[in-house]
Design an enzyme around this catalytic site. Structure first.
Site, mmCIF file in Angstrom:
data_model
loop_
_atom_site.group_PDB
_atom_site.id
_atom_site.type_symbol
_atom_site.label_atom_id
_atom_site.label_comp_id
_atom_site.label_asym_id
_atom_site.label_seq_id
_atom_site.Cartn_x
_atom_site.Cartn_y
_atom_site.Cartn_z
ATOM 1 C CG HIS A 220 17.642 -9.148 0.933
ATOM 2 N ND1 HIS A 220 16.332 -9.460 0.561
ATOM 3 C CD2 HIS A 220 17.893 -9.284 2.036
ATOM 4 C CE1 HIS A 220 15.709 -9.674 2.925
ATOM 5 N NE2 HIS A 220 16.901 -9.937 2.957
ATOM 6 C CG ASP B 238 17.520 -6.425 3.715
ATOM 7 O OD1 ASP B 238 18.639 -5.701 3.871
ATOM 8 O OD2 ASP B 238 17.511 -6.428 4.287
#
Length: 371
Positions: free
Chosen positions: A96, A270
């Protein structure tokens, strides 16, 4: 190849990157697998389970990271783990990076070959390694949202399905992808009044046919989002642009206009979150207040149901991990275009364009990394 699996140390993260069955598959293929002692305890997997499958158990994080040419993880390395990153290391995990400039720079500086689960993408645009965790997070989002709606948790005390003579909760799901679809299934199953918004009309048609009128489908735009969210008891944010930051669909002003005690759950946290006021939280302190609404923005939601999540994740990641081990990372990526899209950093270069755009960094084309 030497494959290492350290324990996860993010707040209340109980998952582990491999199951005993996964260890067995790698060992019978001729590889060595090293597991940090206690790494599987949170997922109800003992050191003895791993040893029986053929793994070697190492005492601590430092020795485990050092033992592996390929390191398998669940969550991105946090600051205390940066010391274990090194040139030539192949790291296969959720990253991420579009929401984490510091880690992006660290992976580049340490010349790590970092392959992100969430950007592995098939020719049909499916995300095979993100999907199982999106399924878990989607289902969990409704459960945690329902609980946060309890009066003692700051919500306005509405039961999702209501009871005869009362209205059910109004649940709005932003995004009809994997996470959104699973959130819808849970919310409809609990008897809520559910509305889904998505820009993909074909997906809305599929959902409408699936629920046969038991679900409201709305073409997503700012006007319709404002209308639906302002009337919602529970909002589930589940929009995704692979590898990139999530778009901000719910503004601070819109939250201000919501009913007191309403709840917003951001599955996209995220990737930066899809609500303007979203910020990552932990299982230890999962919620915070914005105006009179409650935000739930836990960045590792599936970690709460670690046993289910670990097995679901390994089912998806193991074929790719075997390919990386059997062929080496370069040949594995050259032979699999889906896995190749997982490459985010290599030899000090950023290889993923959406991540580069998110941070205003220069990136190198994927082809150059594979040349």
């Amino acid at each position: 190849m030497k494959i290492a699996v350290p324990a996860e140390i993010k707040n209340n993260e109980f998952r582990v990157a491999i199951t005993p069955a996964g260890v067995h598959e790698l060992v019978v293929s001729g590889h060595q697998v090293f597991i940090q002692s206690g790494a599987g305890i949170g997922s109800s997997i003992s050191d003895e389970d791993y040893k029986s499958a053929g793994a070697s158990i190492l005492a601590d994080a430092a020795s485990t990271w050092a033992a592996g040419d390929l390191v398998l993880k669940v969550k991105e390395p946090i600051k205390s783990e940066y010391q274990f990153l090194r040139p030539g290391l192949v790291l296969f995990t959720f990253l991420h990076l579009a929401a984490d400039l510091e880690l992006t720079k660290e992976l580049m500086a340490k010349e790590v070959t970092a392959i992100a689960y969430e950007t592995v993408q098939s020719p049909s645009r499916q995300l095979p390694l993100l999907a199982p965790m999106s399924e878990v997070a989607g289902r969990l989002s409704v459960l945690v949202g329902a609980q946060t709606l309890f009066a003692q948790n700051g919500g306005h005390g509405i039961l999702l399905g209501g009871v005869p003579g009362t209205r059910p909760a109004r649940v709005v799901v932003l995004g009809g992808g994997v996470a959104g679809t699973n959130a819808i299934a849970m919310a409809v199953g609990l008897g809520a009044e559910v509305t889904v918004l998505d820009t993909n009309l074909n997906r809305l048609r599929e959902l409408d046919a699936l629920y046969r009128g038991g679900l409201k489908t709305i073409a997503s735009n700012s006007y319709e989002i404002n209308l639906a969210v302002s009337q919602a008891d529970l909002v589930i944010g589940s929009v995704l642009i692979p590898g990139a930051k999530a778009p901000k669909l719910v503004t601070n002003q819109l939250v201000k206009n919501m009913m007191p005690g309403s709840v917003l759950v951001d599955i996209a946290i995220d990737q930066g979150g899809c609500f303007e006021d979203s910020k990552p939280t932990t299982h230890a302190e999962p919620t915070f207040k914005v105006h009179n609404s409650i935000f739930y923005c836990v960045a590792n939601m599936p970690g709460a149901v670690a046993h289910t999540s670990t097995y679901a994740l390994t089912n998806a990641t193991l074929p790719y991990a075997k390919s990386l081990a059997n062929k080496g990372w370069l040949e594995a990526l050259k032979s699999d275009s889906a896995l190749a899209l997982g490459l985010n950093t290599h030899a000090g270069h950023l290889v993923n364009e959406p991540v580069a755009q998110a941070h205003g960094l220069v990136y190198s084309p994927l082809d150059s990394a594979l040349a």
